[in-house]
Design a protein around this motif. Structure first.
Motif, PDB file in Angstrom:
ATOM      1  N   ASP A 274       4.119  53.964  40.598  1.00  9.95           N
ATOM      2  CA  ASP A 274       3.282  53.682  40.828  1.00  9.95           C
ATOM      3  C   ASP A 274       2.437  51.900  40.357  1.00  9.95           C
ATOM      4  OD1 ASP A 274       3.018  56.217  41.714  1.00  9.95           O
ATOM      5  OD2 ASP A 274       2.373  56.317  39.569  1.00  9.95           O
ATOM      6  N   TYR A 275       1.696  51.772  42.168  1.00  8.59           N
ATOM      7  CA  TYR A 275       1.474  50.359  42.108  1.00  8.59           C
ATOM      8  C   TYR A 275       0.070  50.518  42.028  1.00  8.59           C
ATOM      9  CZ  TYR A 275       6.004  48.062  42.835  1.00  8.59           C
ATOM     10  OH  TYR A 275       7.279  47.687  42.660  1.00  8.59           O
ATOM     11  N   ILE A 276      -0.927  50.108  41.823  1.00  5.68           N
ATOM     12  CA  ILE A 276      -2.462  50.494  41.237  1.00  5.68           C
ATOM     13  C   ILE A 276      -2.679  48.553  41.487  1.00  5.68           C
ATOM     14  CG2 ILE A 276      -4.142  51.572  40.292  1.00  5.68           C
ATOM     15  CD1 ILE A 276      -2.402  52.832  38.222  1.00  5.68           C
ATOM     16  N   TRP A 277      -3.935  48.663  42.613  1.00  9.90           N
ATOM     17  CA  TRP A 277      -4.867  47.579  42.455  1.00  9.90           C
ATOM     18  C   TRP A 277      -6.173  47.504  43.280  1.00  9.90           C
ATOM     19  CZ3 TRP A 277      -0.783  48.415  45.598  1.00  9.90           C
ATOM     20  CH2 TRP A 277      -0.859  48.585  47.322  1.00  9.90           C
ATOM     21  N   GLN A 278      -7.644  46.733  43.119  1.00  7.85           N
ATOM     22  CA  GLN A 278      -8.818  47.071  43.265  1.00  7.85           C
ATOM     23  C   GLN A 278      -9.218  46.168  44.138  1.00  7.85           C
ATOM     24  OE1 GLN A 278     -10.744  48.031  39.321  1.00  7.85           O
ATOM     25  NE2 GLN A 278      -9.871  50.039  39.572  1.00  7.85           N
ATOM     26  N   LYS A 279     -10.371  45.853  44.835  1.00  5.21           N
ATOM     27  CA  LYS A 279     -11.286  45.297  45.438  1.00  5.21           C
ATOM     28  C   LYS A 279     -12.042  45.883  45.106  1.00  5.21           C
ATOM     29  CE  LYS A 279      -9.042  44.284  49.448  1.00  5.21           C
ATOM     30  NZ  LYS A 279      -8.667  43.553  51.026  1.00  5.21           N
ATOM     31  N   ALA A 280     -13.300  44.196  45.525  1.00  2.00           N
ATOM     32  CA  ALA A 280     -14.579  44.146  45.973  1.00  2.00           C
ATOM     33  C   ALA A 280     -15.293  43.513  46.445  1.00  2.00           C
ATOM     34  CB  ALA A 280     -15.255  43.181  44.270  1.00  2.00           C
ATOM     35  N   ARG A 281     -16.492  43.856  46.903  1.00  2.00           N
ATOM     36  CA  ARG A 281     -16.669  43.713  48.508  1.00  2.00           C
ATOM     37  C   ARG A 281     -17.483  42.165  48.179  1.00  2.00           C
ATOM     38  NH1 ARG A 281     -21.563  47.955  49.812  1.00  2.00           N
ATOM     39  NH2 ARG A 281     -21.247  48.113  47.055  1.00  2.00           N
ATOM     40  N   THR A 282     -17.404  41.827  46.818  1.00  2.00           N
ATOM     41  CA  THR A 282     -17.752  39.868  46.398  1.00  2.00           C
ATOM     42  C   THR A 282     -17.075  39.820  45.278  1.00  2.00           C
ATOM     43  OG1 THR A 282     -19.606  40.532  45.787  1.00  2.00           O
ATOM     44  CG2 THR A 282     -19.975  39.542  47.564  1.00  2.00           C
TER      45      THR A 282
ATOM     46  N   ASN B 187      -6.545  42.627  39.954  1.00  2.00           N
ATOM     47  CA  ASN B 187      -6.631  43.958  38.195  1.00  2.00           C
ATOM     48  C   ASN B 187      -5.180  44.844  38.476  1.00  2.00           C
ATOM     49  OD1 ASN B 187      -6.533  44.918  36.149  1.00  2.00           O
ATOM     50  ND2 ASN B 187      -7.956  46.459  37.173  1.00  2.00           N
ATOM     51  N   PRO B 188      -4.521  43.654  39.149  1.00  2.00           N
ATOM     52  CA  PRO B 188      -2.882  44.304  39.307  1.00  2.00           C
ATOM     53  C   PRO B 188      -2.455  45.370  38.452  1.00  2.00           C
ATOM     54  CG  PRO B 188      -2.284  42.813  39.307  1.00  2.00           C
ATOM     55  CD  PRO B 188      -3.463  42.156  39.643  1.00  2.00           C
TER      56      PRO B 188
ATOM     57  N   PRO C 131       0.573  45.083  33.354  1.00  2.00           N
ATOM     58  CA  PRO C 131      -0.713  44.535  33.877  1.00  2.00           C
ATOM     59  C   PRO C 131      -0.170  43.525  35.807  1.00  2.00           C
ATOM     60  CG  PRO C 131       0.022  42.913  31.848  1.00  2.00           C
ATOM     61  CD  PRO C 131       0.386  44.434  32.821  1.00  2.00           C
ATOM     62  N   THR C 132       0.954  43.326  35.777  1.00  2.00           N
ATOM     63  CA  THR C 132       1.617  42.806  37.018  1.00  2.00           C
ATOM     64  C   THR C 132       2.026  44.003  37.727  1.00  2.00           C
ATOM     65  OG1 THR C 132       3.499  42.565  35.650  1.00  2.00           O
ATOM     66  CG2 THR C 132       1.713  40.670  36.051  1.00  2.00           C
ATOM     67  N   ILE C 133       2.000  43.157  39.173  1.00  6.56           N
ATOM     68  CA  ILE C 133       2.582  43.758  40.929  1.00  6.56           C
ATOM     69  C   ILE C 133       4.305  44.075  40.249  1.00  6.56           C
ATOM     70  CG2 ILE C 133       3.370  44.341  42.238  1.00  6.56           C
ATOM     71  CD1 ILE C 133       0.763  45.880  41.960  1.00  6.56           C
TER      72      ILE C 133
END
Length: 794
Positions: free
Chosen positions: A482-490, A455-456, A439-441
């Motif tokens: 793999d490294y996976i992460w997400q971004k939201a507009r707000t 949410n890396p 659950p981390t980088i």
């Protein structure tokens, strides 16, 4: 006739059409209709006819008799159960479920009636209610001086056509803003954030925007320590008499009923509880970064949980920090459920006269072991092929919220033989995979804190897959990091962006067996190109990749949304980086690849949508190499590409693979579609008009265009290379109609497509729509195809 079942004074409503709208979306007006007209197609009402046809087989009296019989059956069986209350309850539940289904059938009708439409008997009262709703809606949108009337036309004595005439006139616009807030601390807070106000001078008055502004102010208060604050305290006073077509807005925030001010709360202590209560037994407490982790047996590393918890002692209460904490804990996928509760402290103030709260984070662990299994059947090249898979997830395997996934899969699939195009061979495929997600980088330095709010994840995946056909057997071994992460507009929105960086991807393709006949076929179809022959040699492949996905749609694909994905990949650079990896006689590849894909989803109202897609790509060998790994080439044709061509059989360019055969004693040139057609350049696009036909069955008209090309000119394949002065002439075009069964959890798709323009047509025959025959959809041919798939094509 659709009107033959009507009574003497009944008329059928078949159309309501709004006219005169300049700024308001017609779909918004259509949503206000209190009576939906019957749909007409080419002057007829097929849905109504289907309803009447189903009604011939519908007998509500018989259904009611079955219901009464089941009620009597319950009484008999419960009496027979005697004092066994558990058995009696199961009897009631089982038979009552059947009764509920019969009650629904009695109310809704049989299947044909539900697929069709009941008659829309024109009701003037409902039409008056519709006009009233339109008036309310236009006023809410600032068009206070609008006029709206309707005109009723009756055709063929029984068919009612309604035209709603709307004149919006000039809207009212915001002209002046003021406040009525007696609490000076709240007033100062609101003023400090007024640059974010959704109410701006000269914008059109809109009650929906006022509601959003109320939500903004409420969230502002709840995120600045005002734990007790409620939406009910906020209201707006609107004055439209100030000047011509203007609206003054006064924002009001009342004080609590029994207090002169609103109170600010600060967090005193934060507790994290991760196991069920055992009454009378005390938990152990571990403190990490001022958070108290209380548990009988703490199974989750506080260092990992600390990256997901963003509420700490000393902070002002914040609703957004509370929600983000809950979401980030849920993203770990080790908890079944979590919430955050706050308790006010009896002595409510600290030295700064601030009220205090204790926070309690309660997390219920999810099942440690989760198994999923899948069993299905493919139908390819007229051969049924079963497939199955089983997967096991082990949660929190090392105590740091790591998840281990184990999987096995296998199946059979019918495929055309390259040696004999009229023969179908059975391809056997099986494999296994093992993946570990952290659950981390994970980096040599600073990993746990990098991108902690996005949410890396770090994923290590290894797998093998074996493909066994009559012509060859190949095994693929793969390892990726793999490294996976997400971004939201707000902060609180569902993430719209996903980024995947894969610094390490290693793959070994081992050709265990290959027939001499198959090698001869590869040489025949290669015609000077080494791509096919080289791709079947055993090889070692290493590459780095970056994948970016932007998606504002949901699973149902019903939003006004955009989707963009791009893949960047570079392979075989280990030598250039000083690592000359050689594994026996395995060949290696050096290449670069880019593949952007854009999609647009536009709702048209009434369960109608226009969607389109543009997909492009280029891949090229690097550093004196001239061959790509076969899986890295682009292909066109198939269920998610240009659907009129069989999978991977379109292209390259205007070049056509041909055979010369004897027909009626003469040599005849014929197209040969037996071979997959790889390319280094891809350009394709699709457009669909999607609509609901009835119930859960949707339809679509579509047009596809595209092709693949080679980057370099090959004299043995004229027209196969990409050239800017002619590529647009080499876009193959197909069209067709699709039927989609939306079964809630899955969409089953049948797309019937036929060729319109074939850039590689023999003897100059490129416009080939005249060759269309409906019966060919269900035979093996070169003009039309039936594509069966799960989910939408894009």
């Amino acid at each position: 006739m659709p009107t033959k079942h009507l009574g003497p004074n009944e008329k059928l409503l078949v159309s309501i059409e709004p006219k005169g709208l300049q700024h308001i979306d017609p779909a918004a007006i259509e949503a206000l209709y209190q009576q939906e007209p019957n749909r007409m197609v080419l002057g007829s009402t097929p849905y109504l006819s289907l309803y009447y046809f189903g009604q011939k087989f519908f007998d509500p009296l018989k259904i009611q008799q079955r219901i009464e019989g089941m009620k009597q059956k319950i009484a008999r069986k419960v009496a027979a159960a005697g004092s066994d209350s558990t058995k009696a309850r199961k009897i009631r539940d089982r038979i009552n479920n059947r009764i509920d289904r019969l009650e629904e059938k009695k109310k809704e009708g049989n299947f044909l009636m539900q697929v069709g439409e009941p008659p829309a008997i024109y009701d003037s009262t409902l039409m008056a209610e519709t006009m009233e709703q339109i008036d309310i809606y236009l006023n809410a949108k600032g068009y206070f001086n609008h006029t709206a009337t309707y005109q009723k036309d009756i055709k063929k004595d029984k068919l009612v056509y309604i035209t709603i005439n709307i004149d919006e006139n000039d809207p009212y616009r915001y002209a002046n803003f003021s406040y009525g807030i007696p609490d000076t601390a709240v007033l100062n807070l609101v003023k400090s954030a007024e640059e974010n106000s959704l109410l701006q001078p000269h914008e059109i008055y809109d009650e929906a925007v006022l509601t959003l502004e109320r939500d903004r102010l409420y969230e502002l208060m709840k995120n600045r320590g005002y734990y007790d604050f409620a939406r009910a305290y906020i209201s707006f006073e609107v004055d439209t008499s100030y000047a011509g077509h203007t609206a003054q807005v006064k924002t009001l925030i009342q004080n609590p009923e029994n207090d002169s001010t609103h109170h600010v709360y600060k967090l005193n202590k934060v507790y994290f509880k991760s196991d069920a209560d055992r009454f009378g037994i005390a938990r152990d407490t571990v403190t990490f970064n001022n958070i108290r982790y209380i548990a009988y047996d703490l199974k989750y590393a506080p260092k990992v949980l600390d990256q997901k918890i963003i509420i700490y002692p000393g902070q002002l209460y914040s609703q957004v920090r509370t929600s983000v904490t809950q979401r980030q804990l849920a993203d770990l996928d080790v908890f079944q459920f979590n919430n955050v509760l706050y308790n006010k402290i009896t002595d409510p103030r600290d030295s700064t006269n601030t009220y205090l709260l204790n926070a309690f984070i309660n997390a219920i662990p999810a099942k440690k072991y989760q198994e999923t299994a899948e069993l299905g059947l493919n139908y390819t090249e007229a051969v049924p092929g079963p497939f199955s898979s089983i997967n096991l997830r082990i949660r929190n395997i090392f105590g740091g919220a790591e998840n281990l996934d184990l999987g096995l899969h296998g199946g059979l699939e019918g495929q055309l033989s390259l040696e004999d195009p009229d023969k179908t061979v059975l391809s056997k495929q099986y494999g296994a995979n093992l993946g570990l997600t952290f659950p981390t980088i994970l980096l040599p330095f600073g990993g746990p804190s990098i991108l902690s709010a996005n949410n890396p994840k770090t994923r290590v995946l290894t797998s093998f897959t074996s493909i066994d056909r009559d012509e060859y057997k190949r095994t693929n071994y793969q390892l990726s990091y793999d490294y996976i992460w997400q971004k939201a507009r707000t902060t609180l929105q569902i993430p719209t962006q996903q980024l995947i960086f894969s610094p390490v991807n290693l793959s070994i393709v081992q050709t265990d067996r290959i027939s001499n006949e198959f090698i001869a076929s590869l040489e025949k179809y290669s015609q000077g190109s080494k791509s096919l022959i080289e791709s079947f040699r055993s090889a070692f492949l290493s590459y780095m990749a970056f994948n970016f996905i932007y998606n504002t749609n949901d699973f149902t694909q019903t939003l006004n949304a955009r989707y963009f994905r791009t893949l960047l990949e570079v392979g075989g650079l280990t030598k250039e980086l000083g690592l000359n990896i050689k594994l026996g006689d395995l060949q290696t590849f050096q290449y670069a690849k880019a593949n952007p894909d854009y999609r647009r989803y536009i709702p048209l109202g009434g369960e109608q949508y226009f969607v389109y897609r543009i997909n492009a790509g280029v891949a090229t060998p690097l550093f004196n190499t001239d061959v790509l790994p076969y899986d890295k080439y682009f292909f066109a044709g198939g269920a998610s590409s240009v659907r009129a061509w069989q999978s991977r059989r379109l292209g390259p360019g205007s070049y056509a693979t041909e055979d010369v055969v004897f027909e009626n004693g003469e040599l005849v040139r014929k197209r040969d579609f037996a071979l997959e057609q790889p390319g280094e350049v891809l350009l394709e696009g699709s457009a669909e008009y999607r609509f609901n036909m009835f119930s859960f069955i949707n339809g679509a008209f579509f047009v596809d265009a595209g092709n693949v090309w080679w980057l370099k000119k090959d004299e043995t394949k004229p027209g196969a290379d990409f050239a800017f002065n002619r590529f647009y002439k080499e876009l193959a075009v197909g069209t067709g109609f699709g039927i989609r069964f939306d079964l809630a959890v899955v969409v089953l798709r049948f797309d019937l497509a036929t060729k319109v323009y074939d850039p590689a047509g023999i003897n100059g025959e490129k416009f080939v729509l005249d060759n269309f025959s409906f019966s060919e959809f269900f035979t093996r041919n070169n003009q039309s195809t039936l594509n069966i798939g799960i989910g939408y094509p894009f």
